[in-house]
Design a protein around this motif. Structure first.
Motif, short mmCIF file in Angstrom:
data_model
loop_
_atom_site.label_atom_id
_atom_site.label_comp_id
_atom_site.label_asym_id
_atom_site.label_seq_id
_atom_site.Cartn_x
_atom_site.Cartn_y
_atom_site.Cartn_z
N VAL A 47 -3.67 5.35 -7.00
CA VAL A 47 -5.17 5.09 -6.24
C VAL A 47 -4.55 6.14 -4.80
N VAL A 48 -5.31 6.94 -4.44
CA VAL A 48 -5.15 7.97 -3.43
C VAL A 48 -6.22 7.84 -2.41
N GLU A 49 -6.18 7.19 -1.27
CA GLU A 49 -7.54 6.94 -0.38
C GLU A 49 -7.32 8.40 0.56
N MET A 50 -8.32 9.23 0.59
CA MET A 50 -8.21 10.48 1.36
C MET A 50 -9.02 10.13 2.75
N GLY A 51 -8.18 10.54 3.76
CA GLY A 51 -8.69 10.25 5.19
C GLY A 51 -8.55 11.36 5.96
N ASP A 52 -8.46 11.02 7.46
CA ASP A 52 -7.93 12.00 8.50
C ASP A 52 -7.36 11.30 9.51
N ALA A 93 -5.14 -2.27 1.15
CA ALA A 93 -5.90 -3.66 0.33
C ALA A 93 -5.76 -3.26 -1.30
N TRP A 94 -5.89 -1.89 -1.70
CA TRP A 94 -5.59 -1.52 -3.15
C TRP A 94 -4.48 -1.70 -3.40
N SER A 95 -3.40 -1.61 -2.40
CA SER A 95 -2.03 -1.59 -2.75
C SER A 95 -1.73 -2.92 -3.21
N GLY A 139 2.39 -2.76 -11.53
CA GLY A 139 3.40 -1.64 -11.06
C GLY A 139 2.42 -0.48 -10.27
N GLY A 140 1.27 -0.56 -10.15
CA GLY A 140 0.52 0.70 -9.51
C GLY A 140 0.83 1.05 -8.00
N THR A 141 0.44 2.09 -7.40
CA THR A 141 0.62 2.74 -6.08
C THR A 141 -0.78 2.96 -5.64
N ALA A 142 -0.96 2.52 -4.40
CA ALA A 142 -2.05 2.93 -3.48
C ALA A 142 -1.77 3.48 -2.16
N VAL A 143 -1.77 4.58 -1.82
CA VAL A 143 -1.62 5.24 -0.57
C VAL A 143 -2.76 5.67 0.19
N ALA A 144 -2.88 5.81 1.32
CA ALA A 144 -3.74 6.43 2.33
C ALA A 144 -3.03 7.93 2.62
N LEU A 145 -3.72 9.07 2.15
CA LEU A 145 -3.12 10.47 2.34
C LEU A 145 -4.05 11.12 3.02
N ARG A 164 7.35 3.48 -4.61
CA ARG A 164 7.90 3.43 -3.25
C ARG A 164 7.01 3.68 -2.06
N TRP A 165 6.10 4.35 -2.44
CA TRP A 165 4.98 4.57 -1.45
C TRP A 165 3.71 3.46 -1.27
N ASN A 166 4.03 2.59 -2.31
CA ASN A 166 2.83 1.67 -2.37
C ASN A 166 2.33 0.99 -0.91
N GLY A 167 1.23 0.99 -0.38
CA GLY A 167 0.65 0.65 0.61
C GLY A 167 0.84 1.34 2.07
N ARG A 168 1.55 2.51 1.70
CA ARG A 168 1.94 3.31 2.76
C ARG A 168 0.87 4.64 3.27
N SER A 169 0.87 4.95 4.54
CA SER A 169 0.01 5.92 5.02
C SER A 169 0.88 7.23 5.28
N VAL A 170 0.47 8.20 4.60
CA VAL A 170 1.28 9.40 4.47
C VAL A 170 0.50 10.70 4.61
N SER A 171 1.10 11.91 5.02
CA SER A 171 0.53 13.08 5.08
C SER A 171 0.73 14.24 4.11
#
Length: 305
Positions: free
Chosen positions: A154-159, A188-190, A197-203, A258-265
């Protein structure tokens, strides 16, 4: 033919008519995925954005890139439409491997550099609904299908990354709240996908050369550097394909949990996965913003792309 690590995978890119969403869908297609691309603008009817890009064009670009593009007209503020969309994906594919929440459309509604009492409530609350409610509604219906198979993304796209947004006011209370909230939704989705075994990130992309941004500067993707005469810091900008490649890299990484729950660019992921922007560079916009632009230093992208 280029390697297609996502062959057999199914993605839903919600909000794929233009900008980052379109190129995320295209890059997932280039990696071999079947991509359901949703939006409100069609060849027969424009959305309130009143832009020429259409969801049909996005689907064609996905297929041309090597995937299978399926354009679906959906208003993600209408739960019944989203529910029908997910039922269709389930019926046609029986699975969902990647969910990208990129619904936005709030730019024309933002009132910049004004205190809250000078910002219209109707536009502000509409912005929040487009930015937050749409993502929650889509996740409500799509996550059960995504969780059916282990290892969904799951990818949450933001700014702006969480770290940046926590320290910097985004020039409008409604815009600020929208972007902070989207990052928190990824966290939350993480929690909701971890058991399978899913992954949710803010990108977040950096300074995105979307169709609207290019139009605003009066340039095209071919001559975008001409805009640096007006805004020198535009030199750090990136094409939408850059963040699209970031999502494709995440989706193709068997160790992405390994990226689950993280905010990345996009710039951060480029350093890890080795992909580049269309011009072969690796812009690191958010580091540039903190170290060069925000302190008021002259524009110089040396070491940042």
């Amino acid at each position: 033919m280029a390697e297609q690590p996502l062959t057999g995978k199914v993605a839903l890119v919600a909000g794929a008519t233009r900008g980052a969403g379109r190129q995320i869908a295209v890059q997932l297609g280039a990696a071999g995925a079947t991509v359901y691309a949703t939006g409100r603008s069609t060849r027969g009817r424009r959305s309130e954005m009143d832009r020429p890009e259409t969801i049909e064009e996005t689907a064609e670009l996905i297929t041309a890139a090597g995937g299978r593009g399926i354009g679906v007209v959906v208003d993600h503020l209408v739960p019944e439409q989203v529910e029908q969309l997910v039922q269709r994906i389930d019926g046609e594919q029986g699975r969902l491997d990647v969910l990208v929440n990129d619904i936005w459309g709030g730019d024309p509604l933002a009132t910049w550099h004004k205190p809250v009492w000078e910002q219209p409530l109707d536009k502000g609350f509409r912005l929040l609904r487009l930015a937050i409610d749409t993502h929650i509604i889509t996740s409500h219906y799509a996550l059960p299908l995504l969780n059916r198979e282990p290892g969904g993304l799951v990818v949450e796209m933001g700014d702006g990354t969480t770290a940046y947004n926590e320290k910097n006011y985004r020039l409008s209370v409604f815009y600020d709240l929208a972007k902070v909230s989207v990052n928190r939704l990824a966290f939350a989705w993480s929690q909701d996908v971890a058991a399978t075994g899913g992954t949710a990130v803010a990108l977040t992309p950096g300074w995105l050369r979307s169709e609207m941004m290019l139009d605003g500067f009066g340039v095209t993707e071919d001559n975008w550097r001409d805009a640096c005469a007006k805004e020198p810091h535009f030199a750090i900008s990136e094409s939408p394909a850059y963040v699209g490649r970031a999502v494709a890299a995440l989706a193709g990484d068997p160790d992405r949990a390994r990226w689950n729950g993280r905010s990345v660019s996009s710039g951060e992921l480029a350093q890890v996965y080795g992909f580049t922007d269309l011009d072969g560079s690796r812009p690191d916009a958010w580091r540039y913003l903190v170290e060069v632009q925000d302190p008021g230093k002259p524009a110089d992208v040396t070491g940042y792309r």
